[in-house]
Design an enzyme around this catalytic site. Structure first.
Site: not given
Ligand code: NDP
Length: 275
Positions: A70, A106, A130, A134
């Site tokens: 993205k 989004d 987060g 998203a």
């Molecule tokens: P990113 O990789 O941009 O962000 C991931 C986020 O999750 C970060 O804040 C990360 O924290 C956190 N995270 C990941 N693993 C852990 C963990 N083990 N413990 C705590 N925090 C964690 O991903 P996206 O934001 O693009 O996507 C996030 C979710 O949203 C996905 O599941 C995706 O499928 C969903 N999504 C849903 C959409 C919808 O239309 N419903 C649209 C877009 C996304 P850190 O910064 O510390 O790594």
């Protein structure tokens, strides 16, 4: 409708992308309206994504961009909409007046899911867990909807600080503890994709909250949404956001209303899994 020599091609570009539900509900919409178009999922590298989006749009199609492309595609598209500028991400592309355009639906998707699930949040205090893509989209929607305060907590504090700076809004704070009172709690981490993931936050820690929205979706729903409902909150998973970002994308491509009921039915059937 079978494909013809004039069928327009729409594609979601990502890696991985085979799990995407977008082809199911976009093709249902195309079929319902008798549009000579097909929607496919294409796995591609970050280097290939901008060129592929360009080529598909210039051939008269369009589509969506998903993880992890993205930001790469947003940087490559000259004309940034407000949603793209504020999130630094592009999830939708198409051709308009001979130029490749992009947007991040989004934001509109989360806003519509928020309105459907919670209703009016003017004056609300919101906790968002987060700080990735998203989270950026959800933050914009929450601020646009008139929340009084948005507090962001993230595993990596630096990412939350970066998001706060990008949002540039005095209502946004970064938190490490969550001792305050919140009206709405949003999970915008990827926690919950697997059923054995820990909960992003326990509802005992946010007593007083009346609503929860998860951006994550999985067959059978997420454990966090089940926990929210068990604690008496109104809650919804990420299917609503997914549906509405797709409907907003459809409207960019075709310049007409999306058949929301048809798309919702196709999405819910696919999300429920086989059987
Ligand atoms: P990113 O990789 O941009 O962000 C991931 C986020 O999750 C970060 O804040 C990360 O924290 C956190 N995270 C990941 N693993 C852990 C963990 N083990 N413990 C705590 N925090 C964690 O991903 P996206 O934001 O693009 O996507 C996030 C979710 O949203 C996905 O599941 C995706 O499928 C969903 N999504 C849903 C959409 C919808 O239309 N419903 C649209 C877009 C996304 P850190 O910064 O510390 O790594």
């Amino acid at each position: 409708m079978t494909s013809t020599a004039s069928t327009r091609v729409f594609a979601i570009l990502g890696d991985p992308v085979s799990q995407s539900l977008s082809p199911v509900f976009q093709n249902a919409a195309f079929r319902h309206l008798g549009l000579d178009a097909v929607y496919v999922a294409l796995r591609c590298s970050p280097a290939a994504a901008p060129a592929l989006a360009d080529a598909i749009a210039l051939a008269g199609g369009g589509g969506n961009i998903t993880v992890p492309h993205k930001r790469t595609v947003a940087r490559a598209i000259g004309d940034a909409t407000s949603a793209m500028r504020r999130t630094g991400a592009c999830n939708t592309y198409w051709l308009e007046n001979g130029r490749v355009r992009g947007d991040n639906t989004d934001v509109a998707g989360f806003a519509a899911a928020l309105a459907e699930t919670v209703g009016d949040i003017r004056g609300a205090r919101v906790l968002l867990i987060g700080a990735g893509g998203a989270a950026a989209a959800a933050s914009c929607a929450v601020l646009d909807a008139g929340a009084d305060r948005l507090e962001i907590r993230n595993r990596t504090r630096g990412a939350a600080e970066t998001l706060r700076e990008r949002l540039d809004d005095e209502r946004v704070r970064v938190r490490e503890d969550v001792t305050g009172r919140y009206d709405l709690v949003v999970n915008a981490t990827s926690l919950g994709l697997r059923d054995d993931d820990p909960l992003p936050i326990a509802f005992a820690d946010v007593a007083g909250a009346t609503a929860a929205i998860d951006v994550v979706y999985r067959p059978g729903g997420t454990r966090w949404v089940r926990a929210a409902r068990a604690a008496g909150l109104t809650a919804a998973d990420g299917l609503g956001m997914l549906l509405h970002q797709g409907a907003a994308a459809f409207e960019r491509w075709w310049n007409r209303d999306a058949p929301l009921d048809v798309m919702r039915a196709a999405l819910l059937a696919a999300a429920a899994g086989p059987g």
